[in-house]
Design an enzyme around this catalytic site. Structure first.
Site, PDB file in Angstrom:
ATOM      1  N   ASN A 275       0.938  -1.121   0.017  1.00 25.50           N
ATOM      2  CA  ASN A 275      -0.083   0.061  -0.094  1.00 25.50           C
ATOM      3  C   ASN A 275       1.104   1.133  -0.237  1.00 25.50           C
ATOM      4  O   ASN A 275       1.498   1.559   1.035  1.00 25.50           O
ATOM      5  CB  ASN A 275      -0.935   0.053   1.209  1.00 25.50           C
ATOM      6  CG  ASN A 275      -1.921   1.054   1.387  1.00 25.50           C
ATOM      7  OD1 ASN A 275      -1.804   2.017   0.552  1.00 25.50           O
ATOM      8  ND2 ASN A 275      -2.775   0.871   2.173  1.00 25.50           N
TER       9      ASN A 275
ATOM     10  N   ARG B  68      -2.571  -2.502  -3.494  1.00 23.58           N
ATOM     11  CA  ARG B  68      -3.691  -1.622  -3.366  1.00 23.58           C
ATOM     12  C   ARG B  68      -3.826  -0.161  -4.331  1.00 23.58           C
ATOM     13  O   ARG B  68      -2.836   0.607  -4.175  1.00 23.58           O
ATOM     14  CB  ARG B  68      -3.934  -1.148  -1.961  1.00 23.58           C
ATOM     15  CG  ARG B  68      -5.096  -0.321  -1.549  1.00 23.58           C
ATOM     16  CD  ARG B  68      -5.283   0.112  -0.229  1.00 23.58           C
ATOM     17  NE  ARG B  68      -6.582   0.839  -0.084  1.00 23.58           N
ATOM     18  CZ  ARG B  68      -6.689   1.966   0.743  1.00 23.58           C
ATOM     19  NH1 ARG B  68      -5.728   2.240   1.577  1.00 23.58           N
ATOM     20  NH2 ARG B  68      -7.568   2.440   1.017  1.00 23.58           N
TER      21      ARG B  68
ATOM     22  N   HIS C  66     -12.975   2.507  -0.229  1.00 21.96           N
ATOM     23  CA  HIS C  66     -12.676   1.549   1.052  1.00 21.96           C
ATOM     24  C   HIS C  66     -13.638   0.169   0.484  1.00 21.96           C
ATOM     25  O   HIS C  66     -14.133  -0.413   1.356  1.00 21.96           O
ATOM     26  CB  HIS C  66     -13.181   1.927   2.210  1.00 21.96           C
ATOM     27  CG  HIS C  66     -12.714   3.078   2.874  1.00 21.96           C
ATOM     28  ND1 HIS C  66     -13.304   3.992   3.463  1.00 21.96           N
ATOM     29  CD2 HIS C  66     -11.360   3.094   3.163  1.00 21.96           C
ATOM     30  CE1 HIS C  66     -12.511   4.879   4.413  1.00 21.96           C
ATOM     31  NE2 HIS C  66     -11.147   4.518   4.052  1.00 21.96           N
TER      32      HIS C  66
ATOM     33  N   ARG D 206     -10.496  14.827   7.129  1.00 24.04           N
ATOM     34  CA  ARG D 206     -11.304  15.204   5.826  1.00 24.04           C
ATOM     35  C   ARG D 206     -12.785  15.719   6.427  1.00 24.04           C
ATOM     36  O   ARG D 206     -13.259  15.020   7.472  1.00 24.04           O
ATOM     37  CB  ARG D 206     -11.562  14.160   4.938  1.00 24.04           C
ATOM     38  CG  ARG D 206     -10.034  13.823   4.040  1.00 24.04           C
ATOM     39  CD  ARG D 206     -10.436  12.629   3.202  1.00 24.04           C
ATOM     40  NE  ARG D 206      -9.427  11.480   3.413  1.00 24.04           N
ATOM     41  CZ  ARG D 206      -9.414  10.383   3.188  1.00 24.04           C
ATOM     42  NH1 ARG D 206     -10.689   9.820   2.662  1.00 24.04           N
ATOM     43  NH2 ARG D 206      -8.428   9.639   3.249  1.00 24.04           N
TER      44      ARG D 206
ATOM     45  N   GLU E 135      -8.095  -5.587   4.918  1.00 25.13           N
ATOM     46  CA  GLU E 135      -7.683  -5.367   3.573  1.00 25.13           C
ATOM     47  C   GLU E 135      -6.638  -6.046   3.151  1.00 25.13           C
ATOM     48  O   GLU E 135      -6.778  -6.336   1.891  1.00 25.13           O
ATOM     49  CB  GLU E 135      -7.831  -3.863   3.436  1.00 25.13           C
ATOM     50  CG  GLU E 135      -8.870  -2.936   3.644  1.00 25.13           C
ATOM     51  CD  GLU E 135      -8.868  -1.383   4.040  1.00 25.13           C
ATOM     52  OE1 GLU E 135      -8.158  -1.304   5.120  1.00 25.13           O
ATOM     53  OE2 GLU E 135      -9.300  -0.724   3.351  1.00 25.13           O
TER      54      GLU E 135
END
Ligand code: ADP
Length: 403
Positions: free
Chosen positions: A9, A90, A179, A240, A387
């Site tokens: 990632n 990813r 996601h 965010r 993940e």
């Protein structure tokens, strides 16, 4: 020997790497190199019961991956001895083109590069990770797993922004959702945990980490999700903003004279709960709310209330989108660990079919678990997301399908 997948990632200044056995679900190793490009990059690795940490100068992502290999070697895990069968990458944005994990070749790299304007913060670093991993591990198959893929077939009503249709078509403006790997994995795991067919369940998944998103999943297929063209839409997050009136952007550009880049950076990095109270870590947020000075307490409580208010709005919206809901699942750092957030998100929703068991909710247990009351019409779960495992499994499935 068990098959192992190296999962990467790659961020703008960090490289996360894991070694995962897709068949057993065991995570063999986990590591990260942070502050790539600086004099004092931090490298951490957990492998075979050992935890090591090194501070080195790491000039770029290639140096970072080489350092990762050195760290494995230092802990006795030479890559050749680990049964490595693939590298999974990813990739945040797959645009409209990519709706399933895809074997990486030069053509794919070019097509993903072409999507960079849609995800300028995320796709370019992922491409750097792909480039260096293909260079250093040329004999292994590499697979791209897209964060948007699960939401590729969102119903048009959920995916379409009500803006000028020609502009939207020309510039590919639509709701992509992110996601996706986590929402898919968690909704599947919820069905496994409950021993119910995935097709029979209407689910709401709340992925509450540093980034946060909600999804409504009917019979295994997503019917709505909170993130949009970018991962900025939807829930309030660590840094965010989530949903805002787009008028704010024009107002700040015109009246405050802020450049588009500054506004983007503010909404991505200096907003969310951090923008309101100075911390994006919920442990710190609770501490400030309890023991900070008067202004810290007020700011942390407001940040928490704004976060919870937005979360409840999305839960309510998705209860309506689904019509009838069987399961609500919390996952990721905040969702898995913060009992107060779970409680406050669902308090007072008994008339809508949600009744938490306070005792189960407060239990410091790990692993998949029920936290709703026995009589609750909607079952509430906590399911840890993974993940990396989902990416590793997607990798081997992709390789097997292409063999
Ligand atoms: P990401 O993968 O998006 O970076 P994670 O899913 O790992 O994020 O979640 C990280 C966040 O989880 C932290 O910023 C923190 O707010 C929250 N978190 C982690 N542990 C706890 C805890 N024990 N209690 C409350 N919040 C926690």
């Amino acid at each position: 020997m068990q098959r192992t997948v190296l999962v990467l990632n790659s961020g703008s200044s960090s490289l996360k790497f894991s070694l995962v056995q897709p068949d057993t679900g065991v995570s063999v190793a986990d590591g990260i190199i942070e502050e790539i490009g600086g004099e004092h990059s931090m490298a951490r690795l957990e492998f075979g019961g050992l935890k090591i940490q090194r501070e080195r100068s790491v000039v770029d992502h290639e140096a970072a991956l080489r350092l990762a290999f050195d760290l494995f070697a230092e802990t006795g895990g030479h890559l050749e001895t680990l049964g490595l069968v693939a590298v999974g990458h990813r990739v945040v944005h797959g645009g409209r083109d990519f709706y399933r994990p895809t074997l990486i070749d030069d053509a794919l790299v070019q097509r993903v590069s072409a999507l960079s304007p849609l995800a300028p913060l995320h796709n370019p670093p992922a491409l750097r990770g792909i480039e260096v991993a293909r260079k250093l591990l040329p004999d292994l198959p590499h697979v791209a797993v897209f964060d948007t893929a699960f939401f590729h077939d969102l119903p048009a009503a959920a995916a379409t922004y009500a803006i000028d249709a020609e502009v939207a078509e020309q510039w590919r403006v639509r709701r992509y959702g992110f996601h996706g790997t986590s929402h898919q994995y968690v909704s599947e795991q919820a069905a496994v945990f409950l021993g119910a067919p995935l097709e029979s369940l209407n689910q709401i998944v709340l992925h509450l980490g540093n980034g946060a998103s909600a999804s409504a999943v009917a019979g295994g297929r997503p019917v709505d999700t909170s993130m949009g063209l970018t991962p900025m839409e939807g829930l309030v997050m660590g840094t965010r903003s989530g949903d805002i009136d787009p008028g704010i952007v024009f107002y700040l550009a015109r009246t405050a004279g802020m450049a588009v880049e500054d506004i983007e950076s503010m909404l991505n990095r200096r907003s969310g709960v951090a923008g309101l109270c100075g911390s994006n870590d919920f442990r710190e947020l609770h501490r400030l709310a309890e023991t900070g000075d008067e202004s810290e307490r007020a700011a942390a409580r407001l940040a928490y209330d704004v976060y919870i208010h937005r979360l409840r709005k999305y839960i309510g919206a998705y209860l309506a989108v689904l019509g009838s809901t069987d399961v609500i699942t919390f996952t990721a750092g905040v969702g898995e660990n913060d009992a107060a957030v779970r409680r406050d998100a669902l308090t007072g929703l008994a008339p809508l079919g949600v009744e938490l068991d306070e005792h189960l909710n407060d239990s410091p247990a790990h692993g998949p678990r029920v936290i709703s009351a026995e009589m609750s019409p909607i079952t509430v779960l906590v399911i840890p997301t993974d993940e990396e495992l989902a990416i590793a499994r997607a990798c081997v499935a992709t390789i097997e399908a292409s063999a």
